[in-house]
Write a protein that holds these residues in place. Structure first.
Motif: not given
Length: 110
Positions: A92-104
């Protein structure tokens, strides 16, 4: 003298009123064709008169074990795992965690 590739060449020669004998291979000329049958051709004897060695008679010839796969052949070979490119892990570009993206992303500011 070269061989004519196809019947279309004969049609062109006829249309241009040229002699096809000049453009035909000498193997296809009448005198050479008749000389082909000048010598006698020995026919195969009857199958009951064949002499076959016993070691050949004992050999058993089996059909091939495998079969070809149905359908169109592959354009590329199947690569083993060692050659495959690893898939990039996205984050994710918002939080940097894996498994999801910015959209969700759930805690997205509005």
């Amino acid at each position: 003298m070269e061989e004519l590739p196809c019947p279309h060449a004969w049609a062109v020669l006829k249309n241009l009123q040229l002699k096809p004998g000049q453009y035909c291979s000498f193997y296809y000329k009448k005198d050479k064709l008749l000389r082909t049958y000048e010598f006698p051709v020995n026919l195969m004897p009857d199958e009951s008169l064949w002499v076959i060695p016993t070691e050949m008679m004992e050999d058993v010839v089996l059909p091939p074990k495998g079969r070809r796969n149905a359908g169109r052949p592959r354009k590329e070979r199947l690569k083993p795992a060692s050659e495959k490119e690893s898939k990039r892990a996205f984050s994710c570009s918002m939080c940097g965690e894996g498994g999801h993206n910015r959209k969700i992303y759930r805690n997205r500011p509005k």
